[in-house]
Write an enzyme that holds these catalytic residues in place. Sequence first.
Site, PDB file in Angstrom:
ATOM      1  N   GLY A 129       1.188   1.311  -5.311  1.00  0.00           N
ATOM      2  CA  GLY A 129      -0.573  -0.054  -5.278  1.00  0.00           C
ATOM      3  C   GLY A 129      -1.301   1.287  -4.668  1.00  0.00           C
ATOM      4  O   GLY A 129      -2.537   1.097  -5.327  1.00  0.00           O
ATOM      5  N   ASN A 141      19.547   6.073 -12.830  1.00  0.00           N
ATOM      6  CA  ASN A 141      19.142   6.138 -10.999  1.00  0.00           C
ATOM      7  C   ASN A 141      20.740   6.349  -9.858  1.00  0.00           C
ATOM      8  O   ASN A 141      21.101   7.227  -9.351  1.00  0.00           O
ATOM      9  CB  ASN A 141      18.627   5.220 -10.890  1.00  0.00           C
ATOM     10  CG  ASN A 141      16.914   5.503 -11.332  1.00  0.00           C
ATOM     11  OD1 ASN A 141      16.853   5.891 -12.086  1.00  0.00           O
ATOM     12  ND2 ASN A 141      15.615   4.657 -10.713  1.00  0.00           N
ATOM     13  N   ALA A 194       0.500  -1.455  -0.269  1.00  0.00           N
ATOM     14  CA  ALA A 194       0.218  -0.040   0.174  1.00  0.00           C
ATOM     15  C   ALA A 194       1.037   1.510   0.190  1.00  0.00           C
ATOM     16  O   ALA A 194       0.698   2.358   0.841  1.00  0.00           O
ATOM     17  CB  ALA A 194      -1.165   0.017   1.661  1.00  0.00           C
ATOM     18  N   ARG A 254      -4.079  -7.551  13.694  1.00  0.00           N
ATOM     19  CA  ARG A 254      -4.657  -6.462  13.938  1.00  0.00           C
ATOM     20  C   ARG A 254      -6.266  -6.220  14.000  1.00  0.00           C
ATOM     21  O   ARG A 254      -7.197  -5.844  14.323  1.00  0.00           O
ATOM     22  CB  ARG A 254      -4.045  -4.822  14.209  1.00  0.00           C
ATOM     23  CG  ARG A 254      -3.450  -4.578  14.772  1.00  0.00           C
ATOM     24  CD  ARG A 254      -2.313  -2.948  15.102  1.00  0.00           C
ATOM     25  NE  ARG A 254      -2.287  -2.559  13.032  1.00  0.00           N
ATOM     26  CZ  ARG A 254      -2.706  -1.432  12.884  1.00  0.00           C
ATOM     27  NH1 ARG A 254      -3.204  -1.040  13.419  1.00  0.00           N
ATOM     28  NH2 ARG A 254      -3.023  -1.298  11.323  1.00  0.00           N
ATOM     29  N   LYS A 282      14.193  -0.728 -19.590  1.00  0.00           N
ATOM     30  CA  LYS A 282      13.419   0.032 -18.946  1.00  0.00           C
ATOM     31  C   LYS A 282      14.532   0.081 -17.452  1.00  0.00           C
ATOM     32  O   LYS A 282      15.157   1.332 -17.402  1.00  0.00           O
ATOM     33  CB  LYS A 282      11.962   0.261 -18.408  1.00  0.00           C
ATOM     34  CG  LYS A 282      11.785   0.975 -16.626  1.00  0.00           C
ATOM     35  CD  LYS A 282      10.633   0.868 -17.001  1.00  0.00           C
ATOM     36  CE  LYS A 282      10.046   2.596 -15.874  1.00  0.00           C
ATOM     37  NZ  LYS A 282      10.229   2.121 -14.058  1.00  0.00           N
ATOM     38  N   SER A 305      13.387   7.149  -8.243  1.00  0.00           N
ATOM     39  CA  SER A 305      12.599   6.822  -7.159  1.00  0.00           C
ATOM     40  C   SER A 305      13.916   6.673  -5.761  1.00  0.00           C
ATOM     41  O   SER A 305      14.458   6.609  -4.510  1.00  0.00           O
ATOM     42  CB  SER A 305      11.673   5.602  -7.176  1.00  0.00           C
ATOM     43  OG  SER A 305      13.188   5.161  -8.465  1.00  0.00           O
TER      44      SER A 305
HETATM   45  P1  NAD Z   1       6.256   2.273  -1.929  1.00  0.00           P
HETATM   46  O1  NAD Z   1       8.026   1.992  -0.959  1.00  0.00           O
HETATM   47  O2  NAD Z   1       6.078   3.556  -1.654  1.00  0.00           O
HETATM   48  O3  NAD Z   1       5.309   0.682  -1.182  1.00  0.00           O
HETATM   49  C1  NAD Z   1       5.740   0.278  -1.515  1.00  0.00           C
HETATM   50  C2  NAD Z   1       5.100  -0.804  -0.029  1.00  0.00           C
HETATM   51  O4  NAD Z   1       4.999  -2.258   0.305  1.00  0.00           O
HETATM   52  C3  NAD Z   1       5.400   0.517   1.001  1.00  0.00           C
HETATM   53  O5  NAD Z   1       3.334   0.578   1.707  1.00  0.00           O
HETATM   54  C4  NAD Z   1       6.009  -0.989   1.876  1.00  0.00           C
HETATM   55  O6  NAD Z   1       4.714  -0.409   3.445  1.00  0.00           O
HETATM   56  C5  NAD Z   1       4.831  -2.003   1.408  1.00  0.00           C
HETATM   57  N1  NAD Z   1       5.217  -3.458   2.199  1.00  0.00           N
HETATM   58  C6  NAD Z   1       6.979  -4.037   2.145  1.00  0.00           C
HETATM   59  N2  NAD Z   1       6.878  -5.012   2.532  1.00  0.00           N
HETATM   60  C7  NAD Z   1       5.274  -5.310   2.544  1.00  0.00           C
HETATM   61  C8  NAD Z   1       5.032  -6.757   2.886  1.00  0.00           C
HETATM   62  N3  NAD Z   1       6.001  -7.663   4.019  1.00  0.00           N
HETATM   63  N4  NAD Z   1       3.887  -6.885   2.913  1.00  0.00           N
HETATM   64  C9  NAD Z   1       3.262  -5.285   2.497  1.00  0.00           C
HETATM   65  N5  NAD Z   1       2.865  -4.681   2.174  1.00  0.00           N
HETATM   66  C10 NAD Z   1       4.637  -4.958   1.762  1.00  0.00           C
HETATM   67  O7  NAD Z   1       6.643   2.349  -3.302  1.00  0.00           O
HETATM   68  P2  NAD Z   1       6.356   2.713  -4.929  1.00  0.00           P
HETATM   69  O8  NAD Z   1       7.093   4.230  -5.172  1.00  0.00           O
HETATM   70  O9  NAD Z   1       5.455   2.249  -5.061  1.00  0.00           O
HETATM   71  O10 NAD Z   1       6.586   0.909  -5.538  1.00  0.00           O
HETATM   72  C11 NAD Z   1       6.594   0.176  -5.728  1.00  0.00           C
HETATM   73  C12 NAD Z   1       7.627  -0.760  -6.421  1.00  0.00           C
HETATM   74  O11 NAD Z   1       7.205   0.045  -7.946  1.00  0.00           O
HETATM   75  C13 NAD Z   1       8.893  -0.342  -7.013  1.00  0.00           C
HETATM   76  O12 NAD Z   1       9.335  -1.617  -6.883  1.00  0.00           O
HETATM   77  C14 NAD Z   1       8.899   0.749  -8.123  1.00  0.00           C
HETATM   78  O13 NAD Z   1      10.264   0.949  -8.290  1.00  0.00           O
HETATM   79  C15 NAD Z   1       7.690   0.811  -8.422  1.00  0.00           C
HETATM   80  N6  NAD Z   1       7.346   1.792  -9.536  1.00  0.00           N
HETATM   81  C16 NAD Z   1       6.796   2.368  -8.803  1.00  0.00           C
HETATM   82  C17 NAD Z   1       6.447   4.021  -9.928  1.00  0.00           C
HETATM   83  C18 NAD Z   1       5.958   5.162  -8.552  1.00  0.00           C
HETATM   84  O14 NAD Z   1       5.676   5.846  -9.592  1.00  0.00           O
HETATM   85  N7  NAD Z   1       5.717   5.108  -7.925  1.00  0.00           N
HETATM   86  C19 NAD Z   1       7.254   3.745 -11.218  1.00  0.00           C
HETATM   87  C20 NAD Z   1       6.485   2.589 -11.688  1.00  0.00           C
HETATM   88  C21 NAD Z   1       7.521   1.757 -10.992  1.00  0.00           C
HETATM   89  O1  KPL Z   2      11.382   5.158 -14.162  1.00  0.00           O
HETATM   90  C1  KPL Z   2      12.255   6.161 -13.039  1.00  0.00           C
HETATM   91  C2  KPL Z   2      13.146   5.936 -11.796  1.00  0.00           C
HETATM   92  O2  KPL Z   2      12.449   7.483 -11.002  1.00  0.00           O
HETATM   93  O3  KPL Z   2      12.700   5.422 -11.291  1.00  0.00           O
HETATM   94  C3  KPL Z   2      12.792   7.018 -14.118  1.00  0.00           C
HETATM   95  C4  KPL Z   2      12.466   6.583 -15.654  1.00  0.00           C
HETATM   96  C5  KPL Z   2      14.358   7.760 -13.858  1.00  0.00           C
HETATM   97  C6  KPL Z   2      12.226   8.599 -14.170  1.00  0.00           C
HETATM   98  O4  KPL Z   2      12.282   9.484 -12.688  1.00  0.00           O
END
Ligand code: NAD
Ligand code: KPL
Length: 340
Positions: free
Chosen positions: A23, A232, A19, A46, A224, A296
């Site tokens: 998510g 990064n 979450a 909980r 990607k 990120s």
């Molecule tokens: P985030 O850290 O915001 O979210 C991850 C969530 O997973 C956290 O809320 C954490 O508490 C939860 N979590 C961790 N272990 C857990 C478990 N055992 N059970 C349940 N929940 C658990 O990260 P994010 O930005 O949402 O990114 C998630 C993935 O998506 C990453 O691999 C990221 O690179 C990829 N991603 C993110 C974006 C973006 O815009 N945020 C875009 C493309 C790809």
């Molecule tokens: O995917 C990205 C990240 O931040 O993980 C890029 C493409 C670098 C955009 O910020």
Amino acid sequence: MVSADERSGSGRVIAILGAGSLGRLWAALLPSGHCGFLPRPEHASRFMRSISRQDLPPETRCEYVLVRSVPPSMAPQGFGREILTASPVSGDARIHVSLPWLESTESIELLLVTTKAGDTLKALGSWLQHTPIGTPIVLFQNGLGSQQAVAERWPERPILAASTTEGANRPSPEVLVHAGAGDTWVGALTASAVYHTASVVQQLAETGLQIHAEESILQRLWQKLVVNAGINPFTALLDCPNGDILNSPLYQQNIDGLCSEISVLLEAETSEAIAPEVLRERIETVARNTASNTSSMRADVLAGRKTEIDYINGYLVQCGKRHGIATPVNQMLTERVKGL
Ligand code: NAD
Ligand code: KPL
């Protein structure tokens, strides 16, 4: 205990594991009433108590405000949610989101996994023994390595991966910003997942986001990975936005070496031959197009969180070891980011 079935009233539930930013974005844009979050195992107990549907205490719901600044063509659908503010001109909107924490996976029809790459295997392990064998599972992690690990651990399950250029972040715990609209590609990792790709694409497309079926999802994830490997770590080491890496000595001195390593690895792993100059151009186009973004990885370092370096440049180092290909630049970047 309240099951996903009882929560939705229909049995058609999409569960989201993780979450966090991504998510919460999917959860907010999917039709309400059919979606909920699976908690971390340490939090699950909980919620595991006998409560009737009519009497759910507030902590059994996840509440936040979705802030969208997306093109007007993607104006908020809301799906019956309370739209706090909306501008038909700019497309900006603030929408109140309230979704249940689910306590069971028995009746879910789709599981979206949005944990960080390093948490994914463990997070899934806590829930999969109670999840029907035919439930499709979609992995949203960046980089590579975690997806293959999940597919190898549960080869009999329909496991898919997604590569997305959507952007979401959480400036504060109760606010989710949909920062950039992009595209999402979804494709099968295990044999049985092939038959689920079309229906998963259809379900995700209910968000109004751009979703595409992808026959070669690993190839897509590699594309990607190349961009993430070239942007990064530099942003994290230099503590700067994406565009600022381009003129830095660290980047200038290492980018050609990095792209040569990736070009050889790409051919060894995917049989695709792409010249280092072409890879550099791809990296620099994205760095210029996202010049003011905080990557990120830089965001993780600034927030004191573990980065995904092991699944980006670290994955390339592991690939090199498997193929007997030297990867000194990827190794240096991985070690230096881990040292931050
Ligand atoms: P985030 O850290 O915001 O979210 C991850 C969530 O997973 C956290 O809320 C954490 O508490 C939860 N979590 C961790 N272990 C857990 C478990 N055992 N059970 C349940 N929940 C658990 O990260 P994010 O930005 O949402 O990114 C998630 C993935 O998506 C990453 O691999 C990221 O690179 C990829 N991603 C993110 C974006 C973006 O815009 N945020 C875009 C493309 C790809
Ligand atoms: O995917 C990205 C990240 O931040 O993980 C890029 C493409 C670098 C955009 O910020």
